[in-house]
Design an enzyme around this catalytic site. Structure first.
Site, short mmCIF file in Angstrom:
data_model
loop_
_atom_site.label_atom_id
_atom_site.label_comp_id
_atom_site.label_asym_id
_atom_site.label_seq_id
_atom_site.Cartn_x
_atom_site.Cartn_y
_atom_site.Cartn_z
CE LYS A 196 119.16 24.00 14.40
NZ LYS A 196 120.45 23.28 14.28
CD GLU A 270 123.65 34.29 3.31
OE1 GLU A 270 123.69 33.64 2.25
OE2 GLU A 270 124.47 34.19 4.22
CB CYS A 304 126.21 31.03 0.87
SG CYS A 304 126.74 32.35 1.94
CD GLU A 401 124.80 26.46 -2.27
OE1 GLU A 401 123.77 25.99 -1.77
OE2 GLU A 401 125.31 27.54 -1.92
P1 NAI Z 1 120.51 23.09 6.15
O1 NAI Z 1 119.85 24.22 5.48
O2 NAI Z 1 119.75 21.84 6.38
O3 NAI Z 1 121.05 23.55 7.58
C1 NAI Z 1 121.19 24.88 8.02
C2 NAI Z 1 120.61 25.05 9.41
O4 NAI Z 1 119.19 24.85 9.38
C3 NAI Z 1 121.12 24.05 10.44
O5 NAI Z 1 121.25 24.69 11.69
C4 NAI Z 1 120.01 23.01 10.48
O6 NAI Z 1 119.95 22.29 11.68
C5 NAI Z 1 118.78 23.89 10.32
N1 NAI Z 1 117.59 23.21 9.81
C6 NAI Z 1 117.50 22.09 9.05
N2 NAI Z 1 116.21 21.80 8.76
C7 NAI Z 1 115.46 22.77 9.32
C8 NAI Z 1 114.06 23.04 9.38
N3 NAI Z 1 113.18 22.26 8.76
N4 NAI Z 1 113.63 24.12 10.04
C9 NAI Z 1 114.50 24.93 10.67
N5 NAI Z 1 115.83 24.74 10.66
C10 NAI Z 1 116.33 23.67 10.00
O7 NAI Z 1 121.83 22.78 5.35
P2 NAI Z 1 122.66 21.39 5.27
O8 NAI Z 1 121.75 20.23 5.15
O9 NAI Z 1 123.61 21.39 6.38
O10 NAI Z 1 123.42 21.60 3.88
C11 NAI Z 1 122.77 21.25 2.67
C12 NAI Z 1 123.19 22.15 1.55
O11 NAI Z 1 122.78 23.47 1.86
C13 NAI Z 1 124.69 22.26 1.33
O12 NAI Z 1 125.16 21.26 0.51
C14 NAI Z 1 124.80 23.62 0.70
O13 NAI Z 1 124.56 23.51 -0.68
C15 NAI Z 1 123.68 24.41 1.34
N6 NAI Z 1 124.14 25.27 2.44
C16 NAI Z 1 124.16 26.62 2.25
C17 NAI Z 1 124.62 27.44 3.25
C18 NAI Z 1 124.68 28.91 3.08
O14 NAI Z 1 125.48 29.56 3.75
N7 NAI Z 1 123.86 29.51 2.26
C19 NAI Z 1 125.13 26.92 4.51
C20 NAI Z 1 124.99 25.49 4.64
C21 NAI Z 1 124.54 24.71 3.62
#
Ligand code: NAI
Ligand code: MG
Length: 491
Positions: A196, A270, A304, A401
């Site tokens: 996804k 990650e 990240c 972050e």
């Molecule tokens: P997120 O963690 O919500 O999204 C990442 C992925 O997880 C997306 O594909 C999303 O649809 C999916 N997702 C969301 N809720 C889920 C659930 N309950 N179960 C399974 N999959 C789920 O990140 P978001 O809201 O886009 O960003 C929020 C913060 O997260 C950012 O401000 C940043 O600080 C951090 N972040 C860190 C990343 C990294 O590479 N470590 C990448 C993106 C965001």
């Protein structure tokens, strides 16, 4: 190059004497379909509900995608299970490798189109998607194709076997590259995939689906479903998934960890980071300033492992801060498709709001804000390169972050203090150390609780090199021979 109408004292002081003429990459030859269904069994199948993805640089709608509910996710998992039993598991490693090489070569052939779509859908500068994301994505497929027939040699004395169907959930900061990091080792190890993409950046994965179709992979080996958190949760909770690989926020990582506790599912996470760039007084200062800039303003700080904290030795702090001020004034912020742009668009309105909130917190906590006085485009989501001085380790902007082009500057006196401060967050992903002395680099690097430590450089990636976190930055490694392990049962 053209001379701007007026050059004033600020231009003289901050080096903004010359602007470049616009050099936008043309998107004419790129095909983005108006609508994409679920990609199951090598075919796009219609969904019931659709959501839109926009270009964050101008807020225009690019396409719409089928939202996968639990039923669609189940269809994708069933397709992957059938493909695993019928085609992928019985196939020899050498045969699997041919398919993976084919994907790698097709990514190279379509590199220009992929880079443009990545930039339009996510907002990152074209020079990054063109020179970093797409070549590295191809490199990951090439690298793991090489492992597919050599698994028995990867872990001497043991017999590795594949796991089955893996569910993969990726974020929006490196959409195609994260898909490559996840799919390439999974396929090399003999697993089939349901992936996804993030809801704001699904399009390069749809192009990758077309590549998989054209590469004639057996149907069901790689499936894509789109949607929001609920779709991700449906993958995580599906009973026929053998392993989950997730990259994203620490909060969602914790939810996933709780939901699969006690099940047979394997997990790698990650997650977030609060990386430190540590600059000692014997470092090559101009190079270090470039490293700081690359560490936090690269990809708008949507990284990240970003070097989102600067730890600078006290006796050179004034010099480094002056140089940094000068340098951020020359960063070009704007149209991500322009080949001269250094800092593109923030990925979404929500992310822009999160960055603004955290910057307001920094100001309220009493830190001093410095921002580049660049002119931001009127449409789209943009944020000027910013850094804070007068930050203490307990400030929220030193702990949490921000995931935007915002740096927190702290100082230290001794290597011990630098190590203690660098380790003083819940995270442990990336760090950089800058010093003329090799022995100091190695000593400090060894004491840092971080999965990746760069010496006299920052944000360099290679498929042969493992990547992953300590503490709340997650567990498991991606890249290198280590990156195979999470996709294998090694007995
Ligand atoms: P997120 O963690 O919500 O999204 C990442 C992925 O997880 C997306 O594909 C999303 O649809 C999916 N997702 C969301 N809720 C889920 C659930 N309950 N179960 C399974 N999959 C789920 O990140 P978001 O809201 O886009 O960003 C929020 C913060 O997260 C950012 O401000 C940043 O600080 C951090 N972040 C860190 C990343 C990294 O590479 N470590 C990448 C993106 C965001
Ligand atoms: Mg988008």
């Amino acid at each position: 190059m053209s001379k701007p109408e007026s050059s004033n004292v600020r231009d003289l002081l901050f080096g903004n004497l010359w602007d470049y003429s616009p050099a936008p990459e043309s998107a004419d030859h790129v095909t983005i379909k108006p609508r994409y269904g679920h990609f199951i069994n090598n075919k796009f199948v219609d969904g019931e509900n659709y959501f839109q993805t926009i270009n964050p640089a101008n807020e225009q709608v690019l396409s719409e995608l089928a939202t996968a509910d639990a039923k669609a996710v189940d269809a994708a998992v069933q397709a992957a299970r059938k493909a695993y039993d019928k085609y992928w598991r019985p196939m020899s490693g050498a045969e699997r490798a041919k398919y993976i090489y084919r994907i790698a070569r097709m990514i190279q052939e379509k590199a220009r189109e992929l880079a443009i779509v990545e930039t339009m859908d996510g907002g990152k500068p074209i020079k990054e998607s063109r020179d970093v994301d797409v070549p590295l994505a191809a490199a990951h497929f090439f690298y793991y194709a090489g492992w597919a027939d050599k698994l028995d040699y990867a872990f001497p004395g043991s017999k590795p076997t594949s796991l089955g169907v893996v569910g993969q959930i990726i974020p929006w900061n490196f959409p195609l590259l994260m898909a490559a990091w996840k799919i390439a080792p999974a396929l090399a190890a003999g697993n089939t995939v349901v992936l996804k993409p993030a809801e704001s950046t699904p399009l390069t994965c749809m192009l990758l689906a077309e590549i998989i179709q054209e590469a004639d992979l057996p149907p069901g080996v790689v499936n894509f479903v789109n949607g929001f958190g609920q779709t991700g949760a449906a993958i995580v909770n599906h009973p026929d998934i053998d392993k989950i690989a997730f990259t994203g926020s620490t909060d969602v990582g914790k939810i996933i960890q709780r939901s699969i506790a006690g099940s047979r599912k394997k997990l790698t996470l990650e997650l977030g980071g609060k990386g430190a760039n540590i600059i000692f007084d014997d470092a090559p200062i101009d190079q270090a300033v470039e490293g700081i800039v690359n560490g936090i303003y690269f990809n708008q700080g949507h990284v990240c492992c970003a070097g989102s904290r600067l730890l600078v030795q006290e006796n050179i702090a004034e010099t480094v801060i002056a140089k940094l001020k000068h340098r951020i004034a020359t960063l070009r912020v704007g149209d991500p498709l322009d080949k001269n742009t250094d800092v593109g668009a923030i990925n979404s309105r929500e992310q822009l709001n999160r960055i603004r909130e955290m910057v307001a917190v920094g100001e309220a906590e009493g830190a001093t804000k410095h921002e580049s006085r660049c002119v931001l485009p009127e449409k789209g989501f943009f944020f000027a390169p910013t850094f804070f001085t007068g930050v203490t380790p307990s400030h929220r902007i030193a702990q949490e972050e921000i995931f935007g082009p915002v740096l927190s500057v702290l100082t230290f006196r001794t290597p011990e203090e630098a190590i203690a401060k660098a380790n003083n967050t819940p995270y442990g992903l990336g760090c950089g150390v800058w010093s003329d002395k090799g022995s100091k680099l190695f000593k400090v690097a060894g004491a840092l609780q971080a999965g990746i430590v760069w010496g006299n450089t920052y944000n360099k990636f290679d498929p042969t090199s493992p990547f992953g976190g300590y503490k709340e930055s997650g567990f498991g490694r991606e890249g290198g021979v280590h990156g195979l392990l999470p996709y294998l049962e090694v007995r």
